[in-house]
Design an enzyme around this catalytic site. Structure first.
Site, PDB file in Angstrom:
ATOM      1  N   CYS A  26       0.869  -1.181  -0.133  1.00  0.00           N
ATOM      2  CA  CYS A  26       0.018  -0.111   0.059  1.00  0.00           C
ATOM      3  C   CYS A  26       0.981   1.329   0.029  1.00  0.00           C
ATOM      4  CB  CYS A  26      -0.775   0.044   1.447  1.00  0.00           C
ATOM      5  SG  CYS A  26       0.108  -0.070   2.669  1.00  0.00           S
ATOM      6  N   HIS A  89       3.631   2.009  11.626  1.00  0.00           N
ATOM      7  CA  HIS A  89       2.263   1.584  12.583  1.00  0.00           C
ATOM      8  C   HIS A  89       2.078   2.880  13.424  1.00  0.00           C
ATOM      9  CE1 HIS A  89       4.782  -2.020  11.718  1.00  0.00           C
ATOM     10  NE2 HIS A  89       3.511  -2.588  11.285  1.00  0.00           N
ATOM     11  N   HIS A 139      -1.239  -4.813  19.186  1.00  0.00           N
ATOM     12  CA  HIS A 139      -0.870  -4.299  17.869  1.00  0.00           C
ATOM     13  C   HIS A 139       0.106  -3.117  17.937  1.00  0.00           C
ATOM     14  CE1 HIS A 139      -0.657  -3.266  13.712  1.00  0.00           C
ATOM     15  NE2 HIS A 139      -0.721  -4.518  13.621  1.00  0.00           N
ATOM     16  N   GLU A 141       0.224  -0.611  16.263  1.00  0.00           N
ATOM     17  CA  GLU A 141      -0.662   0.639  15.897  1.00  0.00           C
ATOM     18  C   GLU A 141      -1.515   1.096  16.930  1.00  0.00           C
ATOM     19  OE1 GLU A 141      -2.769   0.434  12.353  1.00  0.00           O
ATOM     20  OE2 GLU A 141      -4.456   1.941  13.064  1.00  0.00           O
ATOM     21  N   THR A 180      -6.507   0.863  11.491  1.00  0.00           N
ATOM     22  CA  THR A 180      -6.767   0.833  10.264  1.00  0.00           C
ATOM     23  C   THR A 180      -6.935  -0.415   9.307  1.00  0.00           C
ATOM     24  OG1 THR A 180      -4.185   0.899   9.826  1.00  0.00           O
ATOM     25  CG2 THR A 180      -5.603   3.147  10.168  1.00  0.00           C
ATOM     26  N   SER A 238       1.339  -9.597  10.784  1.00  0.00           N
ATOM     27  CA  SER A 238       0.462  -8.609   9.693  1.00  0.00           C
ATOM     28  C   SER A 238      -0.845  -8.505  10.071  1.00  0.00           C
ATOM     29  CB  SER A 238       0.970  -8.762   8.373  1.00  0.00           C
ATOM     30  OG  SER A 238       0.196  -8.074   7.551  1.00  0.00           O
ATOM     31  N   SER A 283       2.005  -5.523   3.514  1.00  0.00           N
ATOM     32  CA  SER A 283       3.339  -5.443   3.699  1.00  0.00           C
ATOM     33  C   SER A 283       4.104  -6.422   2.929  1.00  0.00           C
ATOM     34  CB  SER A 283       3.630  -5.400   5.155  1.00  0.00           C
ATOM     35  OG  SER A 283       2.916  -6.362   5.654  1.00  0.00           O
TER      36      SER A 283
HETATM   37  S1  SF4 Z   1      -3.083   2.293   7.050  1.00  0.00           S
HETATM   38 FE1  SF4 Z   1      -1.421   0.824   6.973  1.00  0.00          FE
HETATM   39  S2  SF4 Z   1      -2.367  -0.386   5.650  1.00  0.00           S
HETATM   40 FE2  SF4 Z   1      -3.353   1.278   5.371  1.00  0.00          FE
HETATM   41  S3  SF4 Z   1      -2.051   2.455   3.698  1.00  0.00           S
HETATM   42 FE3  SF4 Z   1      -1.565   3.035   5.698  1.00  0.00          FE
HETATM   43  S4  SF4 Z   1       0.320   1.620   5.905  1.00  0.00           S
HETATM   44 FE4  SF4 Z   1      -1.108   0.715   4.436  1.00  0.00          FE
END
Ligand code: SF4
Length: 329
Positions: A26, A89, A139, A141, A180, A238, A283
């Site tokens: 991404c 993250h 996680h 994030e 996300t 992931s 990823s």
């Molecule tokens: S939030 Fe995570 S999965 Fe979504 S675009 Fe950003 S890095 Fe990629």
């Protein structure tokens, strides 16, 4: 004819491969990896990276070979002029604060879509709202988003049972944000549960699950009901890759597996197929998808079709410090 000759002339069974699109990297992952690569060029090795820059061992090993040093926490880094990069993250506010205290050259590769969630949480806090963070405990994030807020300002909601068990301080002053990379369907169920119990709860105008997670799950939903098995290329830590495997199973494909490399394919599971769906977490680099397709091509006569759920043209520029240096060159 000797038995060994017969083995060479036996035609391979046919396998229709349906490649999900979009799949793999991404925009946030590309930006994070490019940030490390760019810092290595600009400053030379070593470049320190807090946490795996993205959840993929192949990517991490590649960057390590070029001079990146990965650490779990800043206290593992000696006093240095070398850049210190924060992963895609996101990080708790305590991390940049500590980097500043130690005079590190900090470069933040947090995905802008994660930063957006941090800002939403901060706005809710300033407006006096109690915050629910829908996500998975532990996680990075989630650790980073909770770390934008004072202790106790947010409660983590992982399941519908957590919704049922939650008692707000004031139901009229509630807000939610999400990780996300969640399952779209699970999250919709949790949000519906929250809205049923707390009709005044405030949430994002458009959900926090990012475009990349959404599109990859939608593509798997198209492919999974039509195939005998699905392979998700990605790492076991992931989040969005794990969700893709779950989505495939729920969409009607009982044989779904998360695979990091071709050597990890379980040929007892994937040895007698007529059709296969292939996707990759955000990823996972495309070279690993190709490696796995090559492994199938050794055993099957494969034909490959692409099934597209969306077009993607999202691009995030590098962190400012790396862009400014680029311009100055
Ligand atoms: S939030 Fe995570 S999965 Fe979504 S675009 Fe950003 S890095 Fe990629």
């Amino acid at each position: 004819m000797p038995a060994s000759d017969a083995a060479f002339t036996t035609p391979k069974p046919s396998l229709r491969v349906f490649l999900c699109s979009p799949r793999g990297f991404c925009a946030g992952v590309v930006r994070a990896i490019d940030s490390v690569e760019r810092a290595l060029v600009l400053y030379g090795p070593p470049v320190y990276v807090r946490h795996e820059i993205v959840h993929n061992r192949y990517v991490v090993e590649g960057l390590r070979a070029k001079g990146a040093i990965f650490v779990d926490e800043l206290d593992e880094i000696p006093d240095t002029d070398a850049p210190v990069i924060f992963s895609a993250h996101g990080v708790p506010q305590s991390v940049p604060a500590e980097a500043k205290r130690r005079n590190f050259l900090a470069l933040d590769a947090t995905c802008p879509l994660v930063t957006k969630v941090h800002r939403e949480a901060e706005i809710h806090r300033r407006r006096g709202r109690e915050i629910l963070l829908i996500g998975h405990a532990g996680h990075p994030e989630v650790v980073g988003t909770l770390g934008q807020l004072p202790a106790g300002a947010a409660t983590l909601i992982e399941t519908i049972a957590d919704v049922d068990a939650f008692t707000p301080r004031d139901p009229a002053q509630l807000a939610y944000v999400t990780q996300t990379t969640l399952s779209i369907d699970d999250t919709a169920e949790i949000v519906a549960g929250l809205k049923a119990r707390f009709p005044q709860i405030v949430g994002p105008h458009k959900e926090d699950i990012c475009y990349a997670t959404t599109n990859r799950q939608e593509a798997v939903k198209l492919v999974a009901p039509q195939v005998d098995a699905v392979i998700v290329v990605g790492a076991p830590n992931s989040s969005n890759s794990l969700r893709l495997k779950e989505v495939a199973e729920r969409a009607g494909c009982p044989r779904a597996a998360l695979v990091q490399r071709a050597a990890d394919v379980d040929w007892d599971m994937f040895g007698s197929l007529a059709s296969l769906g292939v996707t990759a977490g955000a990823s996972a680099p495309e070279v690993l998808v190709e490696e796995i397709l090559d492994a199938f091509a050794e055993r099957y006569s494969i034909s490959v079709e692409t099934v597209a759920a969306a077009e993607e043209d999202v691009f995030f520029p590098l962190p400012r410090a790396l862009r400014e240096n680029e311009a100055a060159e």
